[in-house]
Every structure is written in structure tokens, then in C-alpha cells.
Scaffold this motif. Structure first.
Motif, PDB file in Angstrom:
ATOM      1  N   PHE A  77      80.395   2.988 -31.171  1.00 40.13           N
ATOM      2  CA  PHE A  77      80.654   2.113 -30.114  1.00 40.13           C
ATOM      3  C   PHE A  77      81.482   0.802 -30.822  1.00 40.13           C
ATOM      4  O   PHE A  77      81.991   0.170 -30.031  1.00 40.13           O
ATOM      5  CB  PHE A  77      79.834   1.903 -29.051  1.00 40.13           C
ATOM      6  CG  PHE A  77      79.315   2.939 -28.240  1.00 40.13           C
ATOM      7  CD1 PHE A  77      79.990   3.508 -27.529  1.00 40.13           C
ATOM      8  CD2 PHE A  77      77.878   3.624 -28.723  1.00 40.13           C
ATOM      9  CE1 PHE A  77      79.813   4.536 -26.705  1.00 40.13           C
ATOM     10  CE2 PHE A  77      77.403   4.443 -27.857  1.00 40.13           C
ATOM     11  CZ  PHE A  77      78.150   5.100 -26.863  1.00 40.13           C
TER      12      PHE A  77
ATOM     13  N   ARG B  16      86.009   2.538 -27.691  1.00 37.43           N
ATOM     14  CA  ARG B  16      85.703   2.057 -26.482  1.00 37.43           C
ATOM     15  C   ARG B  16      86.869   2.152 -25.711  1.00 37.43           C
ATOM     16  O   ARG B  16      86.521   2.172 -24.313  1.00 37.43           O
ATOM     17  CB  ARG B  16      85.270   0.476 -26.695  1.00 37.43           C
ATOM     18  CG  ARG B  16      84.213   0.466 -27.745  1.00 37.43           C
ATOM     19  CD  ARG B  16      83.573  -0.967 -27.536  1.00 37.43           C
ATOM     20  NE  ARG B  16      84.354  -2.136 -27.605  1.00 37.43           N
ATOM     21  CZ  ARG B  16      84.706  -2.760 -28.958  1.00 37.43           C
ATOM     22  NH1 ARG B  16      84.011  -2.233 -30.055  1.00 37.43           N
ATOM     23  NH2 ARG B  16      85.456  -3.516 -29.033  1.00 37.43           N
TER      24      ARG B  16
ATOM     25  N   MET C 152      82.137  -1.275 -21.730  1.00 33.11           N
ATOM     26  CA  MET C 152      81.859  -0.775 -23.242  1.00 33.11           C
ATOM     27  C   MET C 152      81.756  -1.748 -24.416  1.00 33.11           C
ATOM     28  O   MET C 152      81.046  -1.452 -25.161  1.00 33.11           O
ATOM     29  CB  MET C 152      83.226   0.078 -23.433  1.00 33.11           C
ATOM     30  CG  MET C 152      83.521   1.287 -22.524  1.00 33.11           C
ATOM     31  SD  MET C 152      81.809   2.180 -22.233  1.00 33.11           S
ATOM     32  CE  MET C 152      81.303   2.825 -23.510  1.00 33.11           C
TER      33      MET C 152
END
Length: 326
Positions: A91, A97, A79
Motif C-alpha cells: 500500500f 492505492r 487508501m
């Protein structure tokens, strides 16, 4: 031995039943003499009889749970790479994440693994469905309830053990992320059911469906959970609305198939077997009478929940399609 033999010879009507009880009793005692490896890394390693509790606990806490921690770490790394691609500002938040890593690399991974383990050992479930579809009792004879209740399958045991390991991690994560008391209760109940399926070992072949095949829909709901503002990433559904709807449709189809169509069929035969064995005089069954009743109670409760969840699925589906202008 001579006394037992004479009794059987003089009472031919009880001969078969006594032999069956002796066989099942011996089968349950095999655990004391059968050797197993310390680490149970496959269904084959779980042997032809239940492994010692020591081996199971060592595998759970020194292999399975560390594996899930490694998977979560890998997920967080992945991630982070997604963030570096500047796909979306959502993100950039570290908490987001970590939530995605949990749902994708732990929850979905475990559910898919359980499904694969169940699928690779699906013979028992297929025999039930054949009996239901073709109305042929030779596929799943009612008189075999006692032997099924006390039977053992190494691959099913391994599935139970992995499921048990996942629920420990799941319980920890739900507590850490403050998911709510209903999730904690569900995970504790799953731990109890998974543990009792392994020890004292009761109807373990059914695990291939309840802990295995049915988990495919749960794997998809783990993906869908990322789009939930309360338990997932807030705003993810607004950022990727089409993806959310597609995953939701896939989940609805799998849930209806596995949980609303196949689940009641398997549960009928499971309950039929439970009622049949509770009427038996086999001492090994009597030792498990409380476990059998607990399992049936849990099954009835979960089956009732499925009906409620089905209603929620349709309600949420209508809302989401309305948001898209349909």
C-alpha cells in the motif's frame, strides 16, 4: 376523428388493434407535453414518460459523473489511511492505492448501486421467472410483447441513466489506465445499448435485470480485479491469497447463478418479444426496428461470451486451489 371511428365501427376485427396502436402512439408522444425537473435524481423524477434529453444529459454530466469523481477522491483518501496503518508495504505505492480506489470506490460502488436499483424494481423480472417456473402464461403473456416494448418505467429509466453515466467514467478510466482495446470496445457497446434503451425507449423494463440485478456478479469481479497482476495491484494476490480465493468463490457462485442460469431465461423471453414485435405493423415499432435488431445481436454476442467466461472461471479456480495445496 369521425372517420377513424367509422372505420373502427365498420371493421370490428381490426378495432382492438387500431386502438392499441393509437394508445401506444399517444404514449410515445407524451414526452412532448410532460414536464420533468432539470435534475433527474430519482425514478420518480423521471416521471411517467421519458424526460427530455436535455434533463438527462444535465443529470449525467453535472450530477452523476461528478459524484463518481468524488467517490474516487474519497477512495484515494481512504487508501492513504490504510497505508498509514502499515498493514502491508504494497500500500506504500501510490499507483497501487489509486488502482484500489478505482476498483473499490468507483467500479464496485457503481455495480452495487445498479444492483440495488434493479432489486428495488424487480417485479418485471420476477414475473418472467414465475412464468418460466410455473409454466403459466398469465404471468408473462406472449400477446403483451408490443405493450412491453413501448412501455415506460421511470425507475428503469433512472437505472439506465446511472448505468450510462458509469460507462462514460469507465470508458475514461480504461483509456487512462490503458486497460486494452477489448475493454474500450465493451464500454462503448454498453454506452450504445444504455443510450438506446433510454432514447428512443425500447423494452426498458428489461433494464432492471440486464443493467441492474445481473451487475451483482460484476461488483464482485471488480473486487477480484484488484488481485490481477495485469489490471490490478501486482503482488496483492500473493500478499492476501486466502482473501483472493474467498472473493473468487463468491464471484463464481454469483456468476453461475445470474449469468449462466437466470440470464438465458430472461434472454429467451426478451428474444421472443423482439421477434413478435418485429412482425407488427405498429409505426412506433417500425421506428425502432433497427434498435431492436441491434439489441438482439448484442444479446446473442454477450450470451456467447458468458459461456467462454464460465470456462475461464473454472480454469482459474483450479489453478488457485492448486496454489493453496488443494
Amino acid at each position: 376523428e369521425h372517420t377513424v371511428y367509422a372505420t373502427r365501427r365498420n371493421n370490428p376485427t381490426t378495432n382492438n388493434k387500431q386502438q392499441q396502436q393509437q394508445i401506444t402512439s399517444n404514449m410515445c408522444r407524451k414526452n412532448n407535453t410532460k414536464t420533468h425537473p432539470i435534475f433527474l435524481l430519482s425514478g420518480k423524477a423521471c416521471g411517467a414518460s421519458p424526460p427530455p434529453l436535455k434533463s438527462t444529459l444535465i443529470t449525467v454530466f453535472m450530477v452523476n459523473i461528478p459524484l463518481l469523481l468524488v467517490m474516487e477522491t474519497i477512495g484515494r483518501f481512504v487508501m492513504k489511511q490504510v497505508q498509514n496503518q502499515n498493514i502491508h508495504e504494497i500500500f506504500d505505492d501510490e499507483t497501487n492505492r489509486h488502482i484500489l480506489a478505482r476498483h473499490l470506490f468507483v467500479d464496485a460502488f457503481c455495480c452495487l448501486t445498479c444492483f440495488c436499483l434493479g432489486w428495488s424494481n424487480r417485479t418485471f423480472t420476477v414475473s418472467i421467472l414465475k412464468e418460466f417456473w410455473y409454466k403459466n402464461k398469465s404471468f408473462f403473456p406472449p400477446e403483451g410483447a408490443e405493450s412491453r416494448a413501448l412501455s415506460y418505467d421511470g425507475r428503469s429509466f433512472y437505472l439506465c441513466m446511472f448505468f450510462f453515466s458509469y460507462q462514460i467514467k469507465n470508458l475514461h478510466d480504461s483509456f487512462s489506465w490503458n486497460d486494452g482495446p477489448e475493454y474500450l470496445f465493451h464500454h462503448c457497446l454498453s454506452l450504445c445499448v444504455g443510450g438506446m434503451a433510454m432514447y428512443p425507449t425500447y423494452n426498458i423494463p428489461y433494464a432492471e435485470f440486464y443493467f441492474g440485478l445481473s451487475e451483482l456478479s460484476t461488483a464482485i469481479v471488480c473486487l477480484l480485479a484488484n488481485f490481477d497482476d495485469a489490471h490490478g495491484v501486482k503482488g496483492l494476490g500473493d500478499a492476501f491469497p486466502i482473501t483472493k480465493v474467498v472473493i473468487g468463490v463468491i464471484f463464481a457462485v454469483l456468476f453461475i447463478t445470474a449469468r449462466c442460469i437466470i440470464w438465458p431465461i430472461i434472454s429467451y423471453y426478451y428474444t421472443r418479444d423482439a421477434i413478435a414485435v418485429l412482425r407488427e405493423d405498429n409505426p412506433e415499432i417500425k421506428k425502432r426496428s433497427l434498435v431492436i435488431k441491434i439489441f438482439v445481436f448484442c444479446l446473442v454476442g454477450l450470451s456467447a461470451l458468458q459461456i467462454g467466461w464460465l470456462g475461464i472461471i473454472f480454469y482459474v479456480a483450479v489453478e488457485e486451489f492448486q496454489k493453496l495445496g488443494f
